[in-house]
Scaffold this active site. Structure first.
Site, PDB file in Angstrom:
ATOM      1  CG  ASP A  61     -22.334  15.428  34.900  1.00  0.00           C
ATOM      2  OD1 ASP A  61     -23.293  16.095  34.640  1.00  0.00           O
ATOM      3  OD2 ASP A  61     -21.183  15.873  35.188  1.00  0.00           O
ATOM      4  CD  GLU A  73     -24.864  16.727  30.836  1.00  0.00           C
ATOM      5  OE1 GLU A  73     -25.351  17.724  31.011  1.00  0.00           O
ATOM      6  OE2 GLU A  73     -23.724  16.217  31.443  1.00  0.00           O
TER       7      GLU A  73
END
Length: 699
Positions: free
Chosen positions: A454, A483
């Protein structure tokens, strides 16, 4: 060994963080610059983690002294390429305009853009707009705006800065006349000039530069001069520099490199390559707390009871949104990095779910959230309370950023991105934080098969390089998915295996809404080479995820099928976001178990199976197929060929309602492999959403 790792490659003005590996929070570490270009005045600070900002092109050598020795870090800085970019925002950009735009007299702009951190700037008002101009490198960049002293009144904007693309380089090796020869295949960017190649050795190895000769795109070293381990790095250089490629040569590591004069064997590996299974896989993302249904609380046990359904889809990988302790439904505000959330179940129940998925032949990807913690994490509370041991655990707002009138915590507010005030950024300039987050990596890597990382763009490159070597040392099949929004090829440099393809995602949305023709997907694919992604890099192709509005809600069901068809018939790793296949319209809506769209579910199952059965759909390369749309909207139709050298398939997509009749210039077979319907004998294909047909032999 605390050696800081491989050579680093950057542009002038780009900050490069330098840190000892395997950090001990109590260790003494001292950095100094021992060599720099004649025109440079760059220095390093006093911290254990330092940042070098090259101010002139050339080679910099930094020296790290730690308890177990003194090590050298090479930083190669290339000339920077920037263009003036302008961001602007108006009242129309706000979801909830409360009049702040008309009364505020200034706005702040906060953003981190690829390798370039713009920091925070005051924007100037120009009529009904606030405008800021700044220098940014080529690419797509995003900024967050905040107005009127409130982070509730925010908006975002993006701008594309045109400039030269990045070249690419790939290394290979062979034995020639008793020498190991490493050759670099350098490719120009679509918009760039012919690149040259630079080779670099790794300071962790004892291979002497005097033993190596370089001639153009070749590096040669006598095999008997090779140490136990030797790492060779190369970059291609044109208007910009490429992502570096690496080969690792090891003695007695196998039989791939043949024997030395002493009878030892050599093996040569490519540490940046993704695991082979990733290109064949289909990922299924589960937003954990909405998966079980409306009347059943989602838990690990509830998901485990539904593994049979997941298995029926034919997917190979399940990515679970965060399962650690968190006060939020989405789970990205972590309060305990080492335990599971109580409402989901115990650690033992989580591992039981993983075992059940493994029994079904499905790998598990864990959502690794290490850019930040929750504001409710005990470490952050102790940090804010002034406990000395936690003083450096979180970023501090730079002194030059005077935002005391808009920031919730005053002048010494913790660093955070955009309006994410409840998730303060961890401070990777702290050895204690680096050790802490490496412990988090170690805690979960043996339980699962990969990490989806993330806010990968918020964590330093050097740390990701250490994470990669750490997890791959024990399991080369472990997957690292970044990401990075928008996508950034720098994260492919010995960091991540598979990358979000934000270009295709955005383009499929634009096609679905009619803003772009269907043929625009070719431009999105071409952008991969323009960005400079290595040929071996993996790309996740998707139409939905938990951070975006549902495609079906924005574009409709007819376009959804064509868009999903594209993700399964173009090169890359397709991803299904749970609920996408059931017709769920809400971004994080409850899974529709009892009233979902069974026909849409079957459509996804058939696509998964088709891709698994036909290697040509998993191969690289896409070739447009000339065609004529006899009836229907020609802008909504695209056709292309996919081949692995043995089989040729033609894919026709129709983004729109009804059926388009498409005449192909390429002879094709008589049956749609996806739907089983016959194809017209005259070569005209009736396409509702997607048709996949064999290309006729004899071309």
């Amino acid at each position: 060994m605390h050696h800081p790792g491989p050579p680093r490659f950057a542009t002038v003005g780009e900050s490069v963080e330098l840190a000892p590996r395997r950090p001990d929070p109590d260790m003494a570490a001292e950095w100094r610059v021992v060599e720099r270009p004649a025109a440079s005045t760059a220095t390093l600070g006093d911290g254990s983690v330092c940042h070098l900002e090259p101010d002139a092109p050339g080679v910099y050598r930094a020296e790290l002294t730690v308890p177990d020795g003194t090590y050298e870090q090479i930083i190669r800085a290339f000339p920077g390429v920037t263009e003036t970019a302008q961001f602007s925002v108006t009242a129309d950009d706000f979801d909830d305009n409360d009049g702040a735009l008309t009364v505020a007299d200034r706005a702040i702009v906060i953003g981190k853009f690829n390798d370039f951190t713009m920091g925070t700037h005051w924007a100037e008002r120009d009529g009904d707009e606030w405008v800021i101009e700044t220098e940014l490198p080529p690419g797509t960049h995003h900024a967050s705006f905040s107005f009127d002293g409130s982070f509730e009144s925010t908006a975002t904007d993006e701008v594309t800065v045109e400039g030269p693309g990045r070249p690419r380089v790939e290394l290979a090796s062979e034995t020639v006349d008793g020498d190991l020869v490493v050759s670099a295949d350098a490719c120009a960017a679509p918009s760039g000039g012919k690149p040259e190649v630079e080779f670099y050795l790794d300071g962790r190895d004892t291979l002497e530069e005097s033993a190596v000769t370089v001639d153009g795109n070749e590096l040669r070293v006598p095999r008997d001069a090779l140490p136990e381990t030797a790492r060779v790095h190369a970059v291609a250089v044109a208007e910009r520099h490429s992502v570096a490629d690496t080969l690792v040569v090891e003695r007695d590591g196998g039989t791939g490199g043949g024997e030395t004069a002493t009878g030892e064997t050599l093996s040569v590996s490519r540490p940046a390559d993704p695991p082979a299974w990733a290109s064949d896989a289909t990922i299924y993302e589960i937003f954990v707390r909405s998966f079980a249904g409306e009347t059943v609380d989602t838990s690990f046990e509830a998901i485990e009871r539904r593994v049979r359904y997941i298995e029926s889809l034919g997917v190979d990988v399940v990515w679970l949104t965060p399962v650690q302790a968190s006060p939020t439904r989405h789970g990205y505000h972590i309060t305990d990095f080492f335990d599971t959330a109580a409402d989901l179940g115990t650690r033992e129940e989580f591992e039981s779910l993983v075992d059940r998925l493994h029994d079904a032949g499905i790998r598990v990807v864990f959502d690794l959230v290490i850019n930040h913690s929750s504001r409710d994490h005990p470490a952050f509370q102790l940090h804010r309370a002034g406990v000395p041991e936690y003083a450096d655990y979180y970023e501090r707002v730079p002194a030059e950023r005077d935002v005391s009138d808009v920031d919730w915590a005053g002048e010494d507010a913790p660093g955070h991105y955009f309006n994410w005030t409840r998730i303060p950024n961890l401070n990777y300039d702290s050895l204690a934080v680096r050790r802490w987050m490496l412990d988090v990596v170690d805690e979960w890597r043996d339980v699962v098969d990969g990490f989806r990382c993330d806010v990968a763009w918020g964590v330093p490159h050097g740390f990701w390089k250490e994470v990669r070597e750490r997890v791959k040392a024990d399991d080369t099949e472990f997957l690292l998915l970044d990401e990075t929004v928008p996508r950034d090829a720098a994260f492919a440099e010995n960091e991540f295996d598979v990358h979000y393809d934000t270009d295709l995602f955005d383009t499929l949305r634009d096609i679905g809404t009619g803003e772009e023709p269907a043929s625009a997907l070719f431009e999105a694919l071409d952008a991969t080479a323009e960005h400079g992604y290595p040929d071996h890099a993996g790309h996740m192709r998707y139409v939905d995820n938990h951070d975006e509005d549902r495609y079906i809600d924005d574009c409709g069901g007819a376009s959804l099928r064509a868009a999903v068809g594209a993700t399964f018939t173009l090169p890359g790793t397709p991803m299904i976001y749970a609920g996408q296949e059931r017709g769920v319209e809400q971004q994080r809506g409850t899974m529709r178990w009892h009233d979902g769209d069974n026909a849409l579910t079957d459509f996804h199952r058939r696509l998964v199976a088709l891709r698994a059965d036909h290697a040509s759909l998993r191969a690289p390369g896409v070739h447009p197929v000339p065609h004529t749309v006899e009836t229907g909207d020609s802008d909504g139709v695209v056709a292309y060929e996919r081949t692995d050298g043995d089989e040729r398939l033609v894919v026709v997509l129709h983004f729109g309602d009804g059926t388009a009749n498409v005449s192909l210039d390429t002879p094709v077979g008589d049956t749609d492999l996806l739907g089983g319907a016959p194809v017209g004998s005259d070569g005209t294909v009736a396409v509702g959403d997607i048709v996949v047909v064999p290309a006729a032999s004899g071309r």
